[in-house]
Scaffold this motif. Sequence first.
Motif: not given
Length: 76
Positions: A33-50
């Motif tokens: 979970c990465v705070m980026n101003g007023y946004q919260l990014e969720m970065r998931v490692i080891g996933t596949k792109l759609p």
Amino acid sequence: MEISTIVNRDGTVTIPKEIREQYGIPEGAKVYCVMNGYQLEMRVIGTKLPQSKTKYVSGFGMIKSDMPSVDPHFGL
């Protein structure tokens, strides 16, 4: 895609099934979970792109906020 979810009493958030399936997020995946101003990014490692059916790569997602954007230099 925009899907809502609820934060429970102990702060746990469930990633909706549609998103887990689309991005290939398995049980036990590590989420940053990465705070980026007023946004919260969720970065998931080891996933596949759609669009990928076989190649596993790192991916990330972002939780959309209904808050208005803020000048990054505000309050400096």
